[in-house]
Design an enzyme around this catalytic site. Sequence first.
Site, PDB file in Angstrom:
ATOM      1  N   ASP A 130      35.049  48.302  31.083  1.00 47.89           N
ATOM      2  CA  ASP A 130      36.039  49.248  30.554  1.00 47.89           C
ATOM      3  C   ASP A 130      35.414  50.030  29.392  1.00 47.89           C
ATOM      4  O   ASP A 130      34.201  49.933  29.137  1.00 47.89           O
ATOM      5  CB  ASP A 130      37.361  48.538  30.193  1.00 47.89           C
ATOM      6  CG  ASP A 130      37.278  47.692  28.928  1.00 47.89           C
ATOM      7  OD1 ASP A 130      36.196  47.629  28.298  1.00 47.89           O
ATOM      8  OD2 ASP A 130      38.308  47.080  28.579  1.00 47.89           O
ATOM      9  N   CYS A 165      34.304  43.618  29.524  1.00 51.17           N
ATOM     10  CA  CYS A 165      35.351  44.315  28.776  1.00 51.17           C
ATOM     11  C   CYS A 165      35.238  43.862  27.326  1.00 51.17           C
ATOM     12  O   CYS A 165      34.167  43.406  26.913  1.00 51.17           O
ATOM     13  CB  CYS A 165      36.735  44.093  29.390  1.00 51.17           C
ATOM     14  SG  CYS A 165      37.347  42.392  29.349  1.00 51.17           S
ATOM     15  N   GLY A 166      36.299  43.975  26.551  1.00 47.92           N
ATOM     16  CA  GLY A 166      36.210  43.602  25.141  1.00 47.92           C
ATOM     17  C   GLY A 166      35.911  42.126  24.950  1.00 47.92           C
ATOM     18  O   GLY A 166      35.022  41.737  24.192  1.00 47.92           O
ATOM     19  N   THR A 167      36.652  41.278  25.667  1.00 46.86           N
ATOM     20  CA  THR A 167      36.452  39.825  25.577  1.00 46.86           C
ATOM     21  C   THR A 167      35.817  39.232  26.834  1.00 46.86           C
ATOM     22  O   THR A 167      35.389  38.081  26.827  1.00 46.86           O
ATOM     23  CB  THR A 167      37.804  39.113  25.398  1.00 46.86           C
ATOM     24  OG1 THR A 167      38.635  39.450  26.528  1.00 46.86           O
ATOM     25  CG2 THR A 167      38.494  39.531  24.106  1.00 46.86           C
ATOM     26  N   VAL A 170      37.694  38.530  29.274  1.00 42.09           N
ATOM     27  CA  VAL A 170      38.798  37.784  29.883  1.00 42.09           C
ATOM     28  C   VAL A 170      39.564  38.638  30.902  1.00 42.09           C
ATOM     29  O   VAL A 170      39.703  38.262  32.066  1.00 42.09           O
ATOM     30  CB  VAL A 170      39.768  37.234  28.800  1.00 42.09           C
ATOM     31  CG1 VAL A 170      41.001  36.614  29.445  1.00 42.09           C
ATOM     32  CG2 VAL A 170      39.063  36.221  27.933  1.00 42.09           C
ATOM     33  N   GLY A 171      40.052  39.781  30.460  1.00 40.18           N
ATOM     34  CA  GLY A 171      40.885  40.599  31.345  1.00 40.18           C
ATOM     35  C   GLY A 171      40.153  41.008  32.614  1.00 40.18           C
ATOM     36  O   GLY A 171      40.685  40.889  33.727  1.00 40.18           O
ATOM     37  N   HIS A 195      26.764  24.775  39.384  1.00 36.29           N
ATOM     38  CA  HIS A 195      27.862  23.890  39.793  1.00 36.29           C
ATOM     39  C   HIS A 195      29.039  24.624  40.428  1.00 36.29           C
ATOM     40  O   HIS A 195      29.710  24.078  41.295  1.00 36.29           O
ATOM     41  CB  HIS A 195      28.383  23.094  38.591  1.00 36.29           C
ATOM     42  CG  HIS A 195      27.411  22.064  38.110  1.00 36.29           C
ATOM     43  ND1 HIS A 195      27.733  21.117  37.168  1.00 36.29           N
ATOM     44  CD2 HIS A 195      26.113  21.819  38.454  1.00 36.29           C
ATOM     45  CE1 HIS A 195      26.680  20.331  36.946  1.00 36.29           C
ATOM     46  NE2 HIS A 195      25.679  20.748  37.701  1.00 36.29           N
ATOM     47  N   ASN A 196      29.318  25.835  39.973  1.00 33.83           N
ATOM     48  CA  ASN A 196      30.528  26.545  40.430  1.00 33.83           C
ATOM     49  C   ASN A 196      30.220  27.694  41.378  1.00 33.83           C
ATOM     50  O   ASN A 196      31.139  28.362  41.853  1.00 33.83           O
ATOM     51  CB  ASN A 196      31.320  27.083  39.225  1.00 33.83           C
ATOM     52  CG  ASN A 196      31.456  26.064  38.110  1.00 33.83           C
ATOM     53  OD1 ASN A 196      30.900  26.246  37.029  1.00 33.83           O
ATOM     54  ND2 ASN A 196      32.151  24.964  38.368  1.00 33.83           N
ATOM     55  N   ARG A 250      27.629  17.781  46.175  1.00 39.43           N
ATOM     56  CA  ARG A 250      28.987  17.486  45.737  1.00 39.43           C
ATOM     57  C   ARG A 250      29.674  18.718  45.140  1.00 39.43           C
ATOM     58  O   ARG A 250      30.895  18.838  45.168  1.00 39.43           O
ATOM     59  CB  ARG A 250      28.993  16.322  44.733  1.00 39.43           C
ATOM     60  CG  ARG A 250      28.371  16.640  43.392  1.00 39.43           C
ATOM     61  CD  ARG A 250      28.248  15.390  42.515  1.00 39.43           C
ATOM     62  NE  ARG A 250      27.846  15.688  41.161  1.00 39.43           N
ATOM     63  CZ  ARG A 250      26.592  15.959  40.784  1.00 39.43           C
ATOM     64  NH1 ARG A 250      25.631  15.986  41.682  1.00 39.43           N
ATOM     65  NH2 ARG A 250      26.306  16.205  39.520  1.00 39.43           N
ATOM     66  N   HIS A 251      28.845  19.640  44.641  1.00 43.08           N
ATOM     67  CA  HIS A 251      29.418  20.855  44.057  1.00 43.08           C
ATOM     68  C   HIS A 251      29.979  21.771  45.143  1.00 43.08           C
ATOM     69  O   HIS A 251      30.950  22.492  44.908  1.00 43.08           O
ATOM     70  CB  HIS A 251      28.373  21.582  43.215  1.00 43.08           C
ATOM     71  CG  HIS A 251      27.838  20.730  42.107  1.00 43.08           C
ATOM     72  ND1 HIS A 251      28.637  20.250  41.099  1.00 43.08           N
ATOM     73  CD2 HIS A 251      26.598  20.225  41.894  1.00 43.08           C
ATOM     74  CE1 HIS A 251      27.910  19.509  40.281  1.00 43.08           C
ATOM     75  NE2 HIS A 251      26.675  19.464  40.749  1.00 43.08           N
TER      76      HIS A 251
HETATM   77  C1  RB5 Z   1      40.896  46.676  25.541  1.00 38.82           C
HETATM   78  O1  RB5 Z   1      41.451  46.993  24.304  1.00 38.82           O
HETATM   79  C2  RB5 Z   1      40.797  45.169  25.696  1.00 38.82           C
HETATM   80  O2  RB5 Z   1      42.082  44.631  25.801  1.00 38.82           O
HETATM   81  C3  RB5 Z   1      39.962  44.804  26.908  1.00 38.82           C
HETATM   82  O3  RB5 Z   1      38.692  45.338  26.775  1.00 38.82           O
HETATM   83  C4  RB5 Z   1      39.746  43.326  27.170  1.00 38.82           C
HETATM   84  O4  RB5 Z   1      39.297  42.661  26.039  1.00 38.82           O
HETATM   85  C5  RB5 Z   1      40.845  42.617  27.842  1.00 38.82           C
HETATM   86  O5  RB5 Z   1      40.775  41.429  28.186  1.00 38.82           O
END
Ligand code: RB5
Length: 146
Positions: A8, A65-67, A69-70, A98-99, A132-133
Amino acid sequence: MRIAVGNDHTAVEMKQEICKFLKEKGYEVLNLGTDTNESCDYPVYGEKVGRAVADGEADLGIAICGTGVGISLAANKVKGIRACVCSEPYTAKLSRMHNDSNVLAFGARVIGVEMAKMITEEWLSAEFEGGRHQRRVDLIMDIEKR
Ligand code: RB5
């Protein structure tokens, strides 16, 4: 080997550095954007990376992305995708061994470029151990069928 890369707006510079790094290492890069700093929605790019890998357009994917995560959550919604957010090399390596992770995610606001390169290198050089994995990965993938 071809690597799909998507990100992003928070991760354009990080993506450029990672693409350069991948090319220097001899990988083919499929850049799925975004390439501008204009605010955009990370699920769009997470899905693009996931689909490129699931459809065989790329062997593996990297989503930023920023983290992390998203974009990893979005990639994981595509059938066949096992995306892992990694902020250090050990988890990245084990996520392959393993994954059998097929998408690596990280956060451009969490780690620096040199750490991202180290994580990417460890992830790409590790191999799935099977055994096993394999059974455990199969159990994860069975969840998609229910
Ligand atoms: C964008 O501001 C931020 O929410 C996105 O990059 C990300 O970190 C989401 O998980």
